[in-house]
Design a protein around this motif. Sequence first.
Motif, short mmCIF file in Angstrom:
data_model
loop_
_atom_site.label_atom_id
_atom_site.label_comp_id
_atom_site.label_asym_id
_atom_site.label_seq_id
_atom_site.Cartn_x
_atom_site.Cartn_y
_atom_site.Cartn_z
N VAL A 11 33.25 4.75 -25.19
CA VAL A 11 33.86 5.71 -24.26
C VAL A 11 33.04 5.73 -22.97
N PHE A 114 37.63 0.13 -22.76
CA PHE A 114 37.01 1.39 -23.17
C PHE A 114 38.02 2.54 -23.08
N VAL A 115 37.77 3.60 -23.82
CA VAL A 115 38.42 4.88 -23.53
C VAL A 115 37.77 5.42 -22.26
N LEU A 142 39.09 15.21 -19.82
CA LEU A 142 38.08 16.12 -20.36
C LEU A 142 37.27 16.68 -19.21
N ARG A 162 32.21 14.43 -29.64
CA ARG A 162 32.80 15.15 -30.78
C ARG A 162 34.31 15.00 -30.81
N VAL A 163 34.99 15.29 -29.69
CA VAL A 163 36.46 15.28 -29.74
C VAL A 163 37.00 13.86 -29.90
N LEU A 164 36.20 12.86 -29.54
CA LEU A 164 36.68 11.48 -29.70
C LEU A 164 36.13 10.82 -30.97
N GLY A 165 35.40 11.59 -31.77
CA GLY A 165 34.96 11.09 -33.07
C GLY A 165 33.99 9.92 -33.00
N VAL A 166 33.12 9.92 -31.95
CA VAL A 166 32.11 8.87 -31.84
C VAL A 166 30.73 9.51 -31.75
#
Lengths: 230, 230
Positions: A11, A114-115, A142, A162-166
Amino acid sequence: MAEQTPPVPKVLAFDVFGTVVDWHTTIAREVESLVPGIDGDAFALQWRQGYAPAMAATMASGTFRVLDDLHMDILRTIAPPLSESQLSELNRAWHRLDPWPEAVAALNRLKSRFVITPLSNGGIGLLTYMAKRAGLPWDLILCAEVFGAYKPDHRTYQGVARVLGVKPEEVMMVAAHEKDLDAAQDAGLQTAYIERVHEFGAKRTKDVSPSPRHPLHFRDLAALADYFGC
Amino acid sequence: MAEQTPPVPKVLAFDVFGTVVDWHTTIAREVESLVPGIDGDAFALQWRQGYAPAMAATMASGTFRVLDDLHMDILRTIAPPLSESQLSELNRAWHRLDPWPEAVAALNRLKSRFVITPLSNGGIGLLTYMAKRAGLPWDLILCAEVFGAYKPDHRTYQGVARVLGVKPEEVMMVAAHEKDLDAAQDAGLQTAYIERVHEFGAKRTKDVSPSPRHPLHFRDLAALADYFGC
């Protein structure tokens, strides 16, 4: 003990004001079109100077307000000779900031791998309308408003992970401001510095000397995309 | 007294599971590839049936958990014969749902005129990875996780209007589920119903009869784009 090589990030989180868009030029131009004879350069600097103290006061109060409201408070203290509706219109100039020339193409290249997300102290609406007008191809929006805190609060940087689970180290903060990168690094993120020599206007040159804390240091976002081979 | 004509919306907020993506087909296919001989159709229905009760229990507890965690809890109660890593991989199938055939092109048409956002009970990460894989061109990602509440809680519908700085009646909720639209309408939003006859699989047909509460009623998202002349 040898330092571990950080993982390739998943990300990229971008500071926006100054890093992706040129706030000084746009704000100066918009106020000059509304107030004949005003010094747009000085006005833009004055408005922006109110920003850090307003955020600090908001965070100290234990509440959260969107940046549009802080911008309006500061604008009223500068008090340009404008009607209420003109003040509102000028306040929304922050939704209409022009991107730096290479930014849109570079973000499209980086998005292929990438995100990509802003991590800005601007609000959700401000960033959405700015992106739609300027063609910034974010995967998501974000910002401080999502996390209920302004940068450099660690909840913002760690919230992206956290919100992207990484993991935090799988996020790279990209910014033209060392303090932003310092805080992101303290929160566990990777960092990349972007030079924006004329962030504060064509008349003055910002010190963009490399910092030992942030060895990834690029002239612009196109150079960042080159680095990653996008 | 004549009813007032509602304003042209500025924002379209889309339910996702069932409305934009075909959860049944993707989940059935993924579990069948992992568990030879399993009835993917029945499995998909069973997993989805656990969703509403799990959300209700979460909201009743006064806390908030992302949908990925609820999905995993339900998956463990179904207990397909899989390892932990396979369960995690299957749980992420909800990040990989295929869009309905016309959805991506229709969303691109609608994006030219409106701000388009999901308003889903899926989490920020789930919706971001889904959009990136499927090519859903959202302007931003709004969802239960942003507002700390699941639909049909009014904080979600009214939150869309608040963060984008518009009135509730300037937001149109687009969904294949009447209960979602009923709650959105009660919260002040406009509504549009999308028929998804085979949401629950090719074997069964959903009742998509028009409801007097939601006169805007379309076969699919392309028909919605046609309606708006996009």
